[in-house]
Design a protein around this motif. Structure first.
Motif, short mmCIF file in Angstrom:
data_model
loop_
_atom_site.label_atom_id
_atom_site.label_comp_id
_atom_site.label_asym_id
_atom_site.label_seq_id
_atom_site.Cartn_x
_atom_site.Cartn_y
_atom_site.Cartn_z
N ALA A 107 29.08 42.24 64.34
CA ALA A 107 27.67 41.93 64.57
C ALA A 107 26.74 42.76 63.69
CB ALA A 107 27.32 42.15 66.03
N ASN A 108 27.22 43.90 63.19
CA ASN A 108 26.42 44.77 62.32
C ASN A 108 26.78 44.62 60.84
OD1 ASN A 108 24.99 46.01 64.50
ND2 ASN A 108 26.91 47.08 64.99
N GLY A 109 27.53 43.56 60.52
CA GLY A 109 27.91 43.31 59.13
C GLY A 109 29.03 44.21 58.63
N ARG A 110 29.66 44.94 59.53
CA ARG A 110 30.71 45.88 59.11
C ARG A 110 32.09 45.21 59.09
NH1 ARG A 110 28.77 51.05 59.23
NH2 ARG A 110 26.86 51.33 60.42
N TYR A 111 32.90 45.63 58.12
CA TYR A 111 34.30 45.23 58.09
C TYR A 111 35.14 46.48 57.94
CZ TYR A 111 34.20 46.03 53.07
OH TYR A 111 34.08 46.62 51.83
N ARG A 112 36.40 46.38 58.32
CA ARG A 112 37.31 47.51 58.23
C ARG A 112 38.73 46.98 58.22
NH1 ARG A 112 38.29 53.07 60.33
NH2 ARG A 112 40.49 53.05 60.88
N ARG A 157 34.09 36.11 56.51
CA ARG A 157 35.50 36.41 56.19
C ARG A 157 35.55 37.16 54.86
NH1 ARG A 157 38.66 33.28 53.29
NH2 ARG A 157 40.87 33.61 53.42
N ILE A 158 36.11 38.37 54.90
CA ILE A 158 36.26 39.21 53.71
C ILE A 158 37.75 39.37 53.42
CG2 ILE A 158 35.76 41.46 52.69
CD1 ILE A 158 33.26 39.75 53.42
N GLN A 159 38.17 39.03 52.21
CA GLN A 159 39.58 39.17 51.83
C GLN A 159 39.78 40.48 51.07
OE1 GLN A 159 43.03 37.10 49.07
NE2 GLN A 159 41.44 35.76 49.90
N ILE A 160 40.87 41.17 51.40
CA ILE A 160 41.20 42.44 50.76
C ILE A 160 42.67 42.40 50.32
CG2 ILE A 160 41.38 44.95 51.08
CD1 ILE A 160 39.17 44.65 53.24
N HIS A 179 41.01 45.34 45.86
CA HIS A 179 40.22 44.14 45.58
C HIS A 179 39.57 43.68 46.87
CE1 HIS A 179 41.73 43.24 41.48
NE2 HIS A 179 42.79 43.92 41.91
N ILE A 180 38.32 43.30 46.78
CA ILE A 180 37.58 42.78 47.92
C ILE A 180 36.89 41.51 47.46
CG2 ILE A 180 35.70 43.22 49.55
CD1 ILE A 180 36.34 46.23 49.19
N ALA A 181 37.02 40.44 48.26
CA ALA A 181 36.43 39.16 47.85
C ALA A 181 35.73 38.47 49.00
CB ALA A 181 37.53 38.25 47.30
N TYR A 182 34.66 37.76 48.63
CA TYR A 182 34.04 36.82 49.54
C TYR A 182 34.10 35.48 48.82
CZ TYR A 182 30.89 33.96 52.10
OH TYR A 182 30.39 32.90 52.82
N ASP A 183 34.68 34.47 49.45
CA ASP A 183 34.88 33.19 48.77
C ASP A 183 34.74 32.02 49.74
OD1 ASP A 183 35.43 31.49 46.63
OD2 ASP A 183 37.57 31.49 47.06
N ASP A 184 33.83 32.11 50.66
CA ASP A 184 33.61 31.01 51.60
C ASP A 184 32.24 30.40 51.33
OD1 ASP A 184 36.03 31.19 52.92
OD2 ASP A 184 35.29 32.59 54.41
N ASN A 194 50.51 42.66 51.37
CA ASN A 194 49.43 43.51 50.88
C ASN A 194 48.11 42.75 50.80
OD1 ASN A 194 50.93 45.82 50.56
ND2 ASN A 194 51.48 45.36 48.45
N ARG A 195 48.02 41.62 51.52
CA ARG A 195 46.85 40.76 51.41
C ARG A 195 46.45 40.26 52.79
NH1 ARG A 195 45.34 38.01 47.16
NH2 ARG A 195 47.25 38.67 46.12
N GLY A 196 45.17 40.28 53.07
CA GLY A 196 44.70 39.77 54.34
C GLY A 196 43.18 39.66 54.39
N SER A 197 42.70 39.03 55.43
CA SER A 197 41.26 38.87 55.62
C SER A 197 40.85 39.46 56.95
CB SER A 197 40.88 37.38 55.60
OG SER A 197 41.15 36.81 54.35
N VAL A 198 39.59 39.92 57.00
CA VAL A 198 38.98 40.41 58.24
C VAL A 198 37.59 39.80 58.34
CG1 VAL A 198 40.27 42.58 58.31
CG2 VAL A 198 38.11 42.47 57.07
#
Length: 174
Positions: free
Chosen positions: A111-116, A86-89, A132-137, A103-107
């Protein structure tokens, strides 16, 4: 102990200034960890990356249209793409500032590690157009990024990063 004293002349000063300028102008998102070191070293949290962070942003399909944030997330060391993370932007857009809920959400990474994530056009906040991009899990160390766009008229930004295995995942500030 031997000390070498260099007497700067005009040529040395110009070369030094040019080198410093090139390094300083290279956008951080273009200088991946693997390009810098030859190995997949963990990406470091950026100062200001956690500004206006709010945990638990919902999974979304988009935050508008007009700008695309994307990238690949890799594991430190092996460089293998990390899936199902889960990547938050969040960003300031023409709908409001960084604290505006729309203006905030997660994706999730694929399978290839890609986010968009499609976002409304980015507007400057605190004087710079940025996202801003965050990983917080759990699972990997917390990471906050604040890449700056070249212009508020940019239509996309690719931000690849490398996560280190979690060691308590305690540091959540930038």
């Amino acid at each position: 102990m031997t000390v070498t004293i260099i007497h700067p002349n005009r040529r040395i000063l110009l070369l030094g200034a040019a080198s410093a300028g090139v390094v300083g102008l290279l956008p951080r998102h273009l200088a991946t960890a693997s390009a810098q070191t030859g190995v997949h070293a963990p990406t470091q949290t950026m100062p200001g990356g956690a500004n206006n962070y709010m945990p638990g942003a919902p999974l979304v399909e988009n935050l508008g249209t007009g700008f695309v944030a994307s990238g690949i997330v890799r594991k430190a060391g092996s460089g293998e793409p990390l899936r199902n993370l889960r990547i938050q932007i969040w960003a300031a857009t023409d709908r409001g500032g960084e604290r505006e809920p729309s203006n905030r959400g997660s994706v999730m990474t694929d399978a290839n590690g890609r986010y968009r994530l499609d976002i409304s056009p980015i507007v400057p906040q605190f004087g710079q157009p940025h996202i801003h991009i965050a990983y917080d899990d759990p699972g990997f160390a917390t990471l906050f990024l604040r890449p700056v766009l070249n212009s508020r008229h940019d239509k996309s930004m690719a931000v690849d990063f490398v996560l280190a295995p979690a060691a308590g995942n305690a540091g959540k500030s930038s």
